[in-house]
Design a protein around this motif. Structure first.
Motif, mmCIF file in Angstrom:
data_model
loop_
_atom_site.group_PDB
_atom_site.id
_atom_site.type_symbol
_atom_site.label_atom_id
_atom_site.label_comp_id
_atom_site.label_asym_id
_atom_site.label_seq_id
_atom_site.Cartn_x
_atom_site.Cartn_y
_atom_site.Cartn_z
ATOM 1 N N SER A 48 66.838 35.588 39.457
ATOM 2 C CA SER A 48 66.076 35.945 40.648
ATOM 3 C C SER A 48 65.151 34.801 41.025
ATOM 4 O O SER A 48 64.806 33.960 40.201
ATOM 5 C CB SER A 48 65.303 37.252 40.425
ATOM 6 O OG SER A 48 63.985 37.012 40.056
ATOM 7 N N ARG A 49 64.835 34.737 42.308
ATOM 8 C CA ARG A 49 63.924 33.699 42.791
ATOM 9 C C ARG A 49 62.903 34.365 43.701
ATOM 10 O O ARG A 49 63.269 35.109 44.593
ATOM 11 C CB ARG A 49 64.694 32.621 43.545
ATOM 12 C CG ARG A 49 63.865 31.384 43.864
ATOM 13 C CD ARG A 49 64.657 30.356 44.642
ATOM 14 N NE ARG A 49 65.859 29.965 43.920
ATOM 15 C CZ ARG A 49 66.963 29.525 44.521
ATOM 16 N NH1 ARG A 49 67.022 29.459 45.835
ATOM 17 N NH2 ARG A 49 68.012 29.186 43.813
ATOM 18 N N GLU A 50 61.637 34.087 43.454
ATOM 19 C CA GLU A 50 60.536 34.686 44.219
ATOM 20 C C GLU A 50 60.738 36.188 44.386
ATOM 21 O O GLU A 50 60.628 36.727 45.478
ATOM 22 C CB GLU A 50 60.408 33.997 45.587
ATOM 23 C CG GLU A 50 60.002 32.543 45.464
ATOM 24 C CD GLU A 50 59.672 31.890 46.790
ATOM 25 O OE1 GLU A 50 60.579 31.839 47.643
ATOM 26 O OE2 GLU A 50 58.530 31.459 46.964
ATOM 27 N N GLY A 51 61.097 36.846 43.280
ATOM 28 C CA GLY A 51 61.213 38.300 43.279
ATOM 29 C C GLY A 51 62.517 38.821 43.867
ATOM 30 O O GLY A 51 62.769 40.019 43.878
ATOM 31 N N LEU A 109 66.774 39.519 32.567
ATOM 32 C CA LEU A 109 66.283 39.089 33.881
ATOM 33 C C LEU A 109 64.799 38.762 33.819
ATOM 34 O O LEU A 109 63.997 39.516 33.275
ATOM 35 C CB LEU A 109 66.518 40.201 34.925
ATOM 36 C CG LEU A 109 65.938 39.971 36.328
ATOM 37 C CD1 LEU A 109 66.675 38.869 37.071
ATOM 38 C CD2 LEU A 109 65.972 41.262 37.157
ATOM 39 N N VAL A 110 64.445 37.630 34.388
ATOM 40 C CA VAL A 110 63.039 37.377 34.685
ATOM 41 C C VAL A 110 62.917 37.704 36.158
ATOM 42 O O VAL A 110 63.486 36.995 36.996
ATOM 43 C CB VAL A 110 62.645 35.906 34.424
ATOM 44 C CG1 VAL A 110 61.177 35.690 34.775
ATOM 45 C CG2 VAL A 110 62.917 35.522 32.976
ATOM 46 N N LEU A 129 63.762 42.884 30.603
ATOM 47 C CA LEU A 129 63.076 42.398 31.797
ATOM 48 C C LEU A 129 61.750 41.723 31.453
ATOM 49 O O LEU A 129 60.879 42.318 30.819
ATOM 50 C CB LEU A 129 62.819 43.571 32.750
ATOM 51 C CG LEU A 129 62.084 43.225 34.039
ATOM 52 C CD1 LEU A 129 62.992 42.464 34.999
ATOM 53 C CD2 LEU A 129 61.547 44.486 34.707
ATOM 54 N N ALA A 130 61.634 40.473 31.864
ATOM 55 C CA ALA A 130 60.337 39.792 31.772
ATOM 56 C C ALA A 130 59.771 39.741 33.179
ATOM 57 O O ALA A 130 60.494 39.444 34.128
ATOM 58 C CB ALA A 130 60.513 38.391 31.213
ATOM 59 N N ASP A 131 58.501 40.046 33.308
ATOM 60 C CA ASP A 131 57.897 40.137 34.632
ATOM 61 C C ASP A 131 57.782 38.754 35.282
ATOM 62 O O ASP A 131 57.097 37.859 34.788
ATOM 63 C CB ASP A 131 56.521 40.787 34.521
ATOM 64 C CG ASP A 131 55.854 40.868 35.875
ATOM 65 O OD1 ASP A 131 56.557 41.214 36.857
ATOM 66 O OD2 ASP A 131 54.659 40.547 35.966
ATOM 67 N N GLY A 132 58.470 38.609 36.419
ATOM 68 C CA GLY A 132 58.526 37.324 37.110
ATOM 69 C C GLY A 132 57.154 36.826 37.542
ATOM 70 O O GLY A 132 56.891 35.625 37.515
ATOM 71 N N LYS A 133 56.306 37.767 37.928
ATOM 72 C CA LYS A 133 54.985 37.340 38.415
ATOM 73 C C LYS A 133 54.162 36.714 37.296
ATOM 74 O O LYS A 133 53.422 35.765 37.507
ATOM 75 C CB LYS A 133 54.249 38.529 39.020
ATOM 76 C CG LYS A 133 54.760 38.874 40.403
ATOM 77 C CD LYS A 133 53.807 39.828 41.104
ATOM 78 C CE LYS A 133 54.558 40.785 42.013
ATOM 79 N NZ LYS A 133 55.388 41.774 41.298
ATOM 80 N N THR A 134 54.296 37.278 36.093
ATOM 81 C CA THR A 134 53.538 36.746 34.954
ATOM 82 C C THR A 134 54.171 35.445 34.451
ATOM 83 O O THR A 134 53.472 34.480 34.152
ATOM 84 C CB THR A 134 53.527 37.765 33.788
ATOM 85 O OG1 THR A 134 53.541 39.069 34.338
ATOM 86 C CG2 THR A 134 52.356 37.573 32.891
#
Ligand SMILES: Cc1cc2nc3c(=O)[nH]c(=O)nc-3n(C[C@H](O)[C@H](O)[C@H](O)COP(=O)(O)OP(=O)(O)OC[C@H]3O[C@@H](n4cnc5c(N)ncnc54)[C@H](O)[C@@H]3O)c2cc1C
Lengths: 257, 305
Positions: free
Chosen positions: B9-12, B36-37, B52-57
């Motif tokens: 994913s990119r920018e959510g 997935l990040v 799942l790793a939180d993309g924002k963090t």
């Protein structure tokens, strides 16, 4: 500063390919050879960096039979200081992990500040070697770079992503950079520089001295893909082909209606 | 056989290759888990476990951090194979994972036949069947090679994971492709110039044919990289994706990255001196000719219709 640039010699992709006797790679006869396109950008970037920092020493490395020396000479004429030719008559039979292992073994202990490679080769196209070299040497790496700037040990690079978007990153040297098409404008070697290149040092190192690892994959067979689709092929007289094409466009598309 | 699928994913935003990974797992007849990040609010449709790793963090792609996250999941799941898209994300991350796992990496897989992985060589003019010799294998999949026959469905069972460790490469931001100018997406006819045009002066003959057909001209990447044509006319993965009624590829070999941008065009004509050029695989008509002679001739004939 010490710079290494790794290049590969590849056949012209417009060549008529044949499969070799073993059936696992293309036959090396009757082909025109040239520097891997991606590596031309790597050499240019390395030479530009050398010109920028002035007191740099730039080595170009290539693995292959004696025939690759022609391609190395081009890199020397573009501005590399010395060639390191890893002599190997079976370079094409080696998989990316082995190629990276050979390069890393060569680079080990030589404290290169910058290592440039192409992002992939035009024939095998694995896009692995540069990143693997970095992992083997314990260095950071940035792949698919279309913009590179160096300033006092720190590198600013732009990676190209899908859709033409770029990711901007910062990293400290030593670092491995894999170069993408369009990164710069590779220079044409001038005649005086071609003459000078002939006098530059070209080291020859047998591959056995550097290959310390085993292949992790093997090729079972190589073959031509089945032609899909089977579109119409027009050959022959120009005017006749143009008339035929116009008729087809009238019948099959609405654009000439 | 167990697969770990590395979604992207990119920018959510979830990227398209994710479902190609799922299709690959189905083709391999393998059980799978996904990594997935990304954003918890934009989960892939997937019947299985999702780490799942939180993309924002975690932030946007960072090689060291993503590698460590993947290795942590591998330590827990012990998959036989790790699959990524052959994308700017996948080909950057895959060798790092392969190296850490002492695994073979097979790049740009287009098919699986009898347990052997099929990969393209020399601009898809040739193919190889390869086999890994290691216990674990890392693969990257060519974009578009594996597709789901049905719409993706399902709700993943999410297990959250957190990043650890530092990173050597600092992401500082995205730079968008320059916009404005021509909108190839709207053109009914696109005539594209490839490296086969030979010199910048010949862009004019491509533009003239496009004009005679009431369309726009486009270009392959080398023509744009050489600055003979501006980037907003580039067709392909790192340019525009187009679906005109008619696409004419002049002096374009048909690299996968170019095909990705135009192969869904309604009707495709290729003009090429090389009868074996891969563009022939997607062309409805392949004209074997020197474009420098054929294109002006065709243009004149069309103008006098
Ligand atoms: C990550 C990545 C992203 C990429 N993104 C893109 C992209 O978005 N778009 C893109 O196009 N490429 C892209 N590429 C590059 C791609 O791999 C190819 O290098 C490129 O598409 C080749 O362009 P070409 O076909 O014009 O040139 P070539 O491959 O050099 O082909 C030239 C063709 O012209 C023919 N020819 C030569 N002379 C004549 C003549 N007189 N008359 C007729 N035919 C002639 C030759 O037979 C040959 O087939 C990307 C590559 C990578 C690695």
């Amino acid at each position: 500063m010490k710079i290494l640039v790794c290049i590969k010699q590849v056949p012209d992709m417009e060549s008529k390919f044949k499969i070799d006797v073993a059936g696992t790679w293309y036959a090396k006869t009757d082909l025109a050879w040239r520097m891997n396109e991606y590596d031309e950008y790597a050499v240019e970037q390395a030479v530009q960096l050398k010109e920028q920092v002035k007191d740099a020493d730039l080595t170009v490395l290539c693995i292959g039979s004696d025939q690759v020396k022609e391609t190395m000479k081009k890199a020397l004429a573009m501005g590399c200081d010395r060639g390191a030719h890893i002599t190997d008559d079976n370079a094409a039979g080696k998989e990316p992990f082995e190629i990276a292992g050979i390069i890393a073994e060569y680079a080990k202990g030589k404290s290169f500040d910058l290592i440039f490679t192409g992002m992939q080769s035009q024939d095998r196209g694995s896009a692995q070697v540069g990143v693997l070299v970095a992992e083997m040497l314990g260095l950071p790496s940035v792949s698919t770079v279309v913009h590179f700037a160096y300033d006092g040990g720190s590198v600013v690079a732009k990676r190209e992503l899908e859709g033409g978007i770029k990711a901007c990153v910062k990293v400290q040297a030593p670092v491995v950079i894999t170069c993408q098409l369009g990164m710069n404008t590779p220079r044409y070697p001038t005649l005086p520089n071609i003459m000078k290149a002939k006098k530059k040092e070209l080291l020859s190192i047998p591959v056995q001295d550097l290959l310390k690892i085993d292949a992790r994959q093997g090729t079972v067979k190589m073959y031509f893909p089945e032609k899909k689709g089977g579109g119409l092929v027009l050959e022959g007289d120009m005017a006749e082909m143009a008339d035929k094409l116009i008729k087809i466009l009238k019948d099959k598309t609405a654009v000439l209606a | 056989m167990k697969l770990l699928l590395i979604a992207e994913s990119r920018e959510g935003k979830l990227l398209g290759g994710t479902y190609e990974l799922v299709a690959f797992a189905a083709k391999m007849n393998a059980e799978s888990v996904m990594f997935l990040v990304g954003d918890e609010g934009v989960l892939p449709k997937y019947d299985g476990k999702l780490y799942l790793a939180d993309g924002k963090t975690v932030g946007e792609y960072n090689p060291d951090v993503h590698k460590q996250l993947v290795l942590d999941v591998i330590a827990q799941e012990n998959p036989d194979m790790v699959a990524l898209s052959h994308s700017s994300y996948g080909w950057d991350l895959a060798p790092r994972i392969a190296y850490a796992l002492k695994a073979a990496q097979v790049s740009e897989v287009v098919d699986v036949v009898g347990g052997e992985l099929v990969v393209p060589v020399c601009n898809s003019k040739l193919r190889c069947n390869v086999k890994a010799k290691t216990a674990k294998t890392v693969v990257t999949l060519q974009a578009g090679a594996f597709g789901l026959s049905d719409e993706p469905s399902g709700t993943p069972v999410v297990e959250k994971i957190v990043a650890r460790g530092g990173n050597q490469v600092q992401f500082t931001g995205y730079e968008q492709a320059a916009s404005g100018g021509v909108d190839l997406g709207k053109a009914q006819v696109i005539v594209s110039a490839g490296r086969g045009i030979g010199k910048p002066e010949n862009v004019a003959m491509i533009a003239a044919l496009a004009k005679a057909l009431g369309g726009e001209y486009g270009a392959s990447r080398p023509v744009v990289d050489s600055e003979w044509v501006e980037h907003n006319r580039q067709v392909g993965t790192t340019g525009q994706t187009v679906t005109p009624k008619l696409y004419i590829a002049c002096g374009i070999s048909g690299a996968i990255q170019h095909l990705a941008g135009m192969k869904k065009s309604e009707f495709i004509v290729a003009i090429n001196t090389d009868k074996d050029a891969p563009i022939g695989d997607v062309a409805d008509v392949l004209v074997v000719a020197d474009l420098k002679h054929f294109v002006p001739l065709l243009t004149e004939k069309i103008k006098s219709l």
